[in-house]
Design an enzyme around this catalytic site. Structure first.
Site, PDB file in Angstrom:
ATOM      1  N   LEU A  46       0.843  -1.053   0.004  1.00 11.16           N
ATOM      2  CA  LEU A  46      -0.031  -0.040  -0.084  1.00 11.16           C
ATOM      3  C   LEU A  46       1.061   1.321  -0.107  1.00 11.16           C
ATOM      4  O   LEU A  46       1.817   1.149   0.802  1.00 11.16           O
ATOM      5  CB  LEU A  46      -0.781  -0.125   1.318  1.00 11.16           C
ATOM      6  CG  LEU A  46      -2.053  -0.766   1.350  1.00 11.16           C
ATOM      7  CD1 LEU A  46      -2.967  -0.621   2.575  1.00 11.16           C
ATOM      8  CD2 LEU A  46      -3.155  -0.287   0.123  1.00 11.16           C
ATOM      9  N   ASP A  47       0.560   2.294  -0.636  1.00  9.69           N
ATOM     10  CA  ASP A  47       1.194   3.487  -0.698  1.00  9.69           C
ATOM     11  C   ASP A  47       1.378   4.253   0.669  1.00  9.69           C
ATOM     12  O   ASP A  47       0.660   3.821   1.458  1.00  9.69           O
ATOM     13  CB  ASP A  47       0.707   4.571  -1.662  1.00  9.69           C
ATOM     14  CG  ASP A  47       0.746   4.171  -3.334  1.00  9.69           C
ATOM     15  OD1 ASP A  47       1.686   3.328  -3.385  1.00  9.69           O
ATOM     16  OD2 ASP A  47       0.087   4.848  -3.914  1.00  9.69           O
ATOM     17  N   PRO A  48       2.384   4.850   0.989  1.00 14.59           N
ATOM     18  CA  PRO A  48       2.456   5.616   2.259  1.00 14.59           C
ATOM     19  C   PRO A  48       1.167   6.207   2.435  1.00 14.59           C
ATOM     20  O   PRO A  48       0.757   6.455   3.581  1.00 14.59           O
ATOM     21  CB  PRO A  48       3.696   6.154   2.025  1.00 14.59           C
ATOM     22  CG  PRO A  48       4.597   5.611   1.275  1.00 14.59           C
ATOM     23  CD  PRO A  48       3.569   5.110   0.292  1.00 14.59           C
ATOM     24  N   LEU A  49       0.685   6.903   1.585  1.00 13.92           N
ATOM     25  CA  LEU A  49      -0.390   7.778   1.500  1.00 13.92           C
ATOM     26  C   LEU A  49      -1.644   7.081   1.916  1.00 13.92           C
ATOM     27  O   LEU A  49      -2.539   7.532   2.928  1.00 13.92           O
ATOM     28  CB  LEU A  49      -0.641   8.260   0.209  1.00 13.92           C
ATOM     29  CG  LEU A  49      -2.129   9.118   0.007  1.00 13.92           C
ATOM     30  CD1 LEU A  49      -2.250  10.391   0.886  1.00 13.92           C
ATOM     31  CD2 LEU A  49      -2.389   9.496  -1.520  1.00 13.92           C
ATOM     32  N   ALA A  50      -1.746   5.720   1.959  1.00 14.88           N
ATOM     33  CA  ALA A  50      -3.084   4.686   1.814  1.00 14.88           C
ATOM     34  C   ALA A  50      -2.885   4.345   3.432  1.00 14.88           C
ATOM     35  O   ALA A  50      -1.867   4.117   3.854  1.00 14.88           O
ATOM     36  CB  ALA A  50      -2.920   3.916   1.069  1.00 14.88           C
TER      37      ALA A  50
END
Length: 307
Positions: A46-50
């Site tokens: 998962l992206d760090p943003l997610a």
């Protein structure tokens, strides 16, 4: 002499609610240390943003992580129309602006409808896909852009949950999709349908295969549980066979279990005539997965070591 693996032999699946700003690997290493686990792996980044559902497999469960990686996913997200960024998310540099105030809900719903079903996506440059052994995001940080082949994706559900009009309009969406779907690319495609740049400002995974957000546990809660010892932590784990629930299950008699665990195909009465199976002993102990051979016997394919 082989080096002894450090840590406990922990087996099971942790349904983590990944926090904002942390990479999937950093979240994995944090939990691995909390459990003092000898072996662990995640089931797709998962992206760090997610935030949201990130199943982590411990010990023998890592043998079945691919089943979660290959499973369908679900997300909620906020798309911003009228502003584009180089990463297609809020963490990137702004690359384009346009007035989105003319967008209304009818236009939006029509664009969403065209992106539901089987579609093609070009992976973002800021992604972990490798080109000649180099992740694309490393090339992107060097200011390079390379050609990427489009990939098929299936958008099973794409729903507008809320719409906030404006020069930079915001759309809250819910998406259920096939593995490998890039929500950032979906936001970009939605903007393009309306002649606008777009990016993702928030992203939360709500489902990964059989695992839902309401079953997940946060890092903070795990840290509190860890104060009560290893046994308390282990009770936070789901069974190893969780990723395999879509496979037919069969039980083996004691003699068949004996031979199967020694690598030999066995006859299993009333088993399906083909495909991959979940295998259990007569006392319902999970053994692993097997495959039905042409002659009807079941051959071991990936067994757990429960010694």
């Amino acid at each position: 002499m082989a080096r002894r693996r450090r840590g406990r032999a922990v087996n099971g699946v942790l349904i983590l609610d990944k926090p904002l700003g942390l990479t999937s690997n950093a979240a994995l290493q944090t939990c691995k240390r909390l459990f003092d686990a000898a072996k662990a792996g995640h089931t797709g980044s998962l992206d760090p943003l997610a935030t949201g559902v990130l199943p982590l497999c411990f010990g023998e469960a890592t043998k079945f992580s691919q089943f979660v990686l290959d499973a369908d996913k679900a997300y909620t997200s906020t798309f911003v129309l009228g502003i584009g960024t180089d990463t297609l998310d809020v963490e990137g540099e702004i690359t384009a602006r346009a007035n989105a105030s003319t967008v209304d809900e009818s236009t939006l719903e029509g664009a969403i409808a065209t992106l539901t079903g089987n579609i093609e996506q070009v992976p973002p440059m800021y992604s972990a896909i490798k080109r000649n052994g180099q992740p694309l995001y490393k090339l992107a940080r060097q200011g390079l852009e390379v050609e990427r082949a489009s990939r098929p994706a299936t958008i099973y559900e794409f729903e507008c949950l809320a719409f906030r009009p404006g020069v930079a309009a915001e759309v809250d969406v819910a998406v259920r999709c096939s593995k490998g779907t890039y929500i950032r690319s979906l936001a970009e495609a939605l903007g393009e349908k309306m002649g606008l740049p777009a990016h993702v400002s928030a992203l939360r995974r709500t489902q990964a295969g059989p695992y839902a957000l309401q079953e997940s546990i946060s890092v903070e809660t795990l840290q509190e549980v860890a104060a009560n010892g290893a046994d308390a932590l282990d009770r936070c784990l789901s069974p190893m066979d969780g990723p395999l629930q879509t496979l037919p299950a069969v039980s083996l008699v004691e003699s068949s279990t004996f031979y199967l665990q020694r690598g030999q195909p066995v006859l299993v009465p009333n088993a399906p005539k083909n495909g991959t199976l979940r295998l259990y002993s007569a006392d319902q102990r999970f053994l692993g997965i097997g495959e039905v051979l042409d002659d009807g016997r079941v051959a071991p394919r990936r067994l757990v070591n429960d010694s």
